[in-house]
Write a protein that holds these residues in place. Structure first.
Motif, PDB file in Angstrom:
ATOM      1  N   LYS A 130       0.373   7.322  -6.087  1.00 27.37           N
ATOM      2  CA  LYS A 130      -0.768   8.224  -6.080  1.00 27.37           C
ATOM      3  C   LYS A 130      -0.340   9.640  -5.708  1.00 27.37           C
ATOM      4  CE  LYS A 130      -4.829   8.467  -3.317  1.00 27.37           C
ATOM      5  NZ  LYS A 130      -6.203   8.023  -3.072  1.00 27.37           N
ATOM      6  N   MET A 131       0.634   9.727  -4.801  1.00 31.38           N
ATOM      7  CA  MET A 131       1.077  11.032  -4.336  1.00 31.38           C
ATOM      8  C   MET A 131       1.969  11.712  -5.346  1.00 31.38           C
ATOM      9  SD  MET A 131      -0.454  11.397  -1.613  1.00 31.38           S
ATOM     10  CE  MET A 131      -1.669  10.175  -1.234  1.00 31.38           C
ATOM     11  N   SER A 169       0.826  -1.206   0.000  1.00 29.66           N
ATOM     12  CA  SER A 169       0.000   0.000   0.000  1.00 29.66           C
ATOM     13  C   SER A 169       0.856   1.249   0.000  1.00 29.66           C
ATOM     14  CB  SER A 169      -0.937   0.001   1.209  1.00 29.66           C
ATOM     15  OG  SER A 169      -0.208   0.309   2.376  1.00 29.66           O
ATOM     16  N   LEU A 195       1.712   1.967  -3.559  1.00 32.25           N
ATOM     17  CA  LEU A 195       0.552   2.534  -4.235  1.00 32.25           C
ATOM     18  C   LEU A 195       0.390   3.992  -3.840  1.00 32.25           C
ATOM     19  CD1 LEU A 195      -2.281  -0.157  -4.033  1.00 32.25           C
ATOM     20  CD2 LEU A 195      -1.469   1.023  -6.078  1.00 32.25           C
ATOM     21  N   GLU A 196       0.575   4.192  -2.528  1.00 29.73           N
ATOM     22  CA  GLU A 196       0.486   5.559  -2.001  1.00 29.73           C
ATOM     23  C   GLU A 196       1.471   6.459  -2.701  1.00 29.73           C
ATOM     24  OE1 GLU A 196      -0.450   4.934   2.513  1.00 29.73           O
ATOM     25  OE2 GLU A 196       1.030   6.536   2.257  1.00 29.73           O
TER      26      GLU A 196
END
Lengths: 308, 484
Positions: free
Chosen positions: B468-469, B461, B464-465
């Motif tokens: 996304k960031m 995660s 993924l974070e």
């Protein structure tokens, strides 16, 4: 939560910031029973927000997630509803420092506009200072009052609906600092001087046009201000990127085994960071400027109320 | 409190005041019978005591200060002026007064204004200059000969400008607008619990203290033997401000984080703690913490070093060596007891500060040091609560690139931004407005962000974070760019 004090958990009535990802966020008024739509799905305030810690990750109905952030004047500045052009944190930072603002300071401001600077000023002078802000547009003055109330800072600010050039700030001999962001600041310099304490204070005028600055500087001089100083500040942001550049094919020397220049198959180059033999590229990290940046916001003119 | 505030408006003995002449600043201790050298003038501050800060003074011929009389209107007689400089030849001979002539005038006690007048009258080319050129000439001569000094109260604005101009190396070239950004981005305000790590002689700490107004608390992390607070003492904060100022050694951070902190071995303390205090009789900077002996930067360098010229340094150190030896024997026993008591106090404070850090609920982190920022951030962020801002300053961009990358890998941060500010000053005069001739080439870089709840143990995660960031890369460059 409040704009002048941190809280740990999200409460009913709070203004929270929903953070979705890079430079994508919006403010939300937390309310029992309310629901907020995001591109990742629905956020139910009662179950997803109230009682949760600020900084928590919240999973939305479609499975995507967001972070809920505690509001600060800086986050408010980039998320507030614009009623006018606003000041951004870069200018606000310099204004705050150059006006020597701190807890307990009394500041006068005009025009209030959308309240971007106002929130920052209130944060800095809290808990013992005060902001007197003047706005000549009635609805904007009302909206500002409402927002200050919602954000729990109404005890630190007085909003007055009048024309500062005609009627001043409504106070005199009380302010440590005065800030002007109006079309004709030279018309308010006299009022600014009387609002400032007798023993002295600082003034700042923000104007987009150099002609305004010229008139304002003259007025400041006429009214006996000293240390008149004009500057501008711009923000340059960098994106952090890993860049790969291809090594050009310069061909091979005829019979010579050793070649001049950069040879990616040369063992001594294999250890060097970033060399990628297979693709013939070199990788490196770079801080890349954005394609476009803000080139001008306004000129900031500072001065000191002279005291003899 | 109001009475205290009104009192602090006046120059008092023992204050740290800042002398200002034009754009030049210098911080000095206000002491009677102490000669100050500033801008090629020597004088005593005695007469300034009691006056309000912001007062402008003239230096009299006997080296004393005298409040400047009201500004007299500069005579605006319509003077003769030329249209351009096509016929003005700069042969260095246009001024008829010689260096000696001018010196004679000065020695006679003639006021600066009069000297400037004499220079104008004795300049053969003055009336041929354009009005603008005459204006510029007069301004230049006034600056040189009309020596007025304003005594101002120290503030972040004044001290950060002074340090950047005089001793930028001491503050790792942190330009004052960059410092301003740090304070605002970090939401530094009354009531916060701040963690500060700086090697800027205490300037950043002072700025943070000013913005907190004595409310809240600050934990200053320090390298080596003790924190340097030379610049902090210049601010003149009231004593209560220091009640909630704590310090903690960097060398104990790792052990604190893994729960194995021991206060038995404190970072090397100066053996001559007692001596240092006695020696300080003549020097002003008694507010320095005593644990400075081993600090390479701090031992000789206090803000007052900038203040005191070589001439002053030797004057005040006690010459009573003989007396000193006698008393020393008597005091030896006392010293040992004193030292033990102090050591116990230090350990107690350390334990208290460790407890504060262990709560891991700081409201913000500010880092401005000569050290590589990455290891500092990665460990100090552990002490910060979620949804709180942090700002790191670095003189160079590259270490922040690495820091950014490591932070992405770690997770638990959003809204990362790497930036610098560009600052430009202007000359604003009718028909003569333009940016000034020189500007600062660089004021350092900032990396800022906001903490969020750290999702430990879920490496998927956090990747993924990170994605996304990340800022979206432009399609055209996709072949060459890789998101980091």
């Amino acid at each position: 939560m409040s704009f002048v004090e941190y809280g740990d958990t999200i409460k009913d009535g709070d203004t929270a910031i929903v953070f979705l990802g890079h430079e994508s966020m919006f403010p939300v008024k937390v309310q029992q029973g309310s629901v907020t739509q995001t591109k990742y799905g629905v956020i139910r305030h009662s179950t997803d927000l109230i009682g949760k810690k600020y900084g928590s990750k919240v999973t939305c109905s479609k499975g995507g997630w967001v972070f809920i952030l505690h509001p600060t004047p800086e986050l408010w500045t980039v998320n507030l509803p614009h009623r006018t052009q606003i000041l951004y944190s870069t200018d606000i930072s310099v204004i705050t420092m150059m006006l020597e603002l701190k807890p307990g300071s009394i500041v006068c401001e005009s025009g209030t506009g959308s309240g971007s600077l106002s929130h920052a000023l209130i944060r800095t002078v809290a808990p013992t200072g005060h902001l007197y802000t003047v706005e000549f547009h009635q609805q904007r003055a009302e909206k500002a009052k409402e927002e200050f109330r919602e954000h729990g800072v109404e005890h630190l600010v007085t909003v007055t609906n009048q024309d500062v050039c005609k009627n001043g700030f409504g106070v005199s001999d009380i302010a440590d600092a005065v800030f002007l962001d109006i079309p004709s600041p030279w018309e308010a310099i006299g009022h600014a001087k009387s609002a400032l304490k007798a023993e002295g204070g600082r003034i700042c005028s923000f104007s987009p046009c150099i002609e305004q600055v010229q008139r304002t500087c003259l007025a400041m001089e006429e009214y006996g201000f000293t240390e008149i100083n004009t500057l501008e500040i711009l923000l340059r942001v960098y994106n952090v990127r890993t860049i790969s550049l291809q090594i050009p094919d310069l061909g091979k020397a005829a019979e010579d085994n050793s070649s001049t220049g950069f040879d990616s198959s040369n063992p001594s180059n294999q250890g060097s960071p970033g060399t990628n033999l297979q693709q013939g590229t070199v990788q490196f990290k770079s801080g890349v400027p954005l394609k476009e940046m803000v080139g001008h916001t306004g000129y900031l003119t500072f001065a000191t109320k002279s005291l003899f | 409190m109001e009475a205290e505030r009104r009192l602090s408006l006046r120059i008092r003995e023992g204050d740290c005041a800042v002398l200002k002449r034009g754009d030049v600043f210098k911080a000095v201790p206000v002491l009677r019978q102490r000669k100050i050298i500033f801008e090629k003038q020597g004088f005593y501050l005695d007469n300034a005591i009691g006056h309000v800060y912001g007062t402008t003074f003239e230096v009299t011929s006997d080296g004393n200060l005298q409040p400047k009389q009201q500004v007299e209107e500069t005579t605006t007689e319509t003077k003769e002026a030329g249209t351009d400089n096509r016929n003005i030849v700069d042969d260095g001979k246009s001024q008829k007064l010689t260096h000696d002539d001018i010196k004679a005038l000065k020695d006679k006690g003639i006021k600066g204004q009069e000297i400037v007048q004499q220079l104008i009258e004795n300049s053969t080319t003055f009336r041929d200059k354009t009005e603008f050129a005459q204006d510029k000439y007069i301004k230049k001569k006034k600056k040189k000969y009309e020596a007025v000094i304003t005594i101002v109260k120290p503030s972040t604005r004044i001290l950060s400008t002074m340090y950047y101009a005089r001793e930028p190396g001491k503050i790792i070239h942190l330009r004052y607008d960059t410092l301003a950004q740090m304070l605002t981005l970090g939401n530094v305000r009354a009531g916060n619990k701040m963690v500060v790590m700086e090697t800027c002689a205490g300037l950043v700490l002072g700025a943070v203290m000013e913005r907190m107004g004595g409310y809240g608390s600050i934990i200053q992390m320090y390298p080596g033997g003790g924190p340097v607070r030379a610049a902090t003492s210049c601010f003149g904060f009231p004593k209560p401000f220091f009640n909630n100022l704590h310090e903690f050694p960097l060398s104990k951070v790792d052990s604190l984080l893994c729960g194995a902190l021991s206060v038995e071995t404190l970072p090397s303390e100066s053996e001559d703690t007692a001596l240092t205090e006695e020696e300080m009789n003549g020097l002003v900077d008694e507010k320095q913490t005593s644990v400075q002996g081993t600090e390479e930067e701090s031992s000789a360098e206090t803000a007052m070093e900038i203040i005191q010229t070589e001439e002053q340094e030797t004057i005040d150190i006690n010459a009573e060596d003989a007396e000193f030896k006698e008393n020393k024997e008597k005091e030896n026993k006392e010293n040992v007891r004193e030292k033990q008591r102090k050591q116990w106090e230090r350990r107690k404070k350390l334990t208290e500060t460790a407890a504060l850090l262990r709560e891991k609920n700081a409201d913000g982190l500010l880092v401005a040091s000569k050290f590589h920022p990455t290891p500092l951030l990665l460990s100090l962020l552990e002490f910060v609560a979620p949804s709180r801002p942090f700002v790191v300053y670095c003189q160079y961009k590259e270490p922040l690139l690495e820091c950014y990358t490591k932070l992405r890998e770690r997770g638990g941060v959003v809204n990362l931004k790497l930036s610098e500010t560009w600052l430009r000053s202007y000359q604003v005069l009718p028909d003569r407005s333009h940016p000034k001739l020189t500007m600062s080439g660089g004021g350092g870089y900032l990396l800022s962000g906001i903490t969020v709840v750290l999702d430990k143990g879920k490496s998927d995660s956090s990747n993924l974070e990170a994605l996304k960031m990340e800022e979206p890369s432009s399609k055209r460059c996709k072949v060459q760019d890789l998101c980091c």
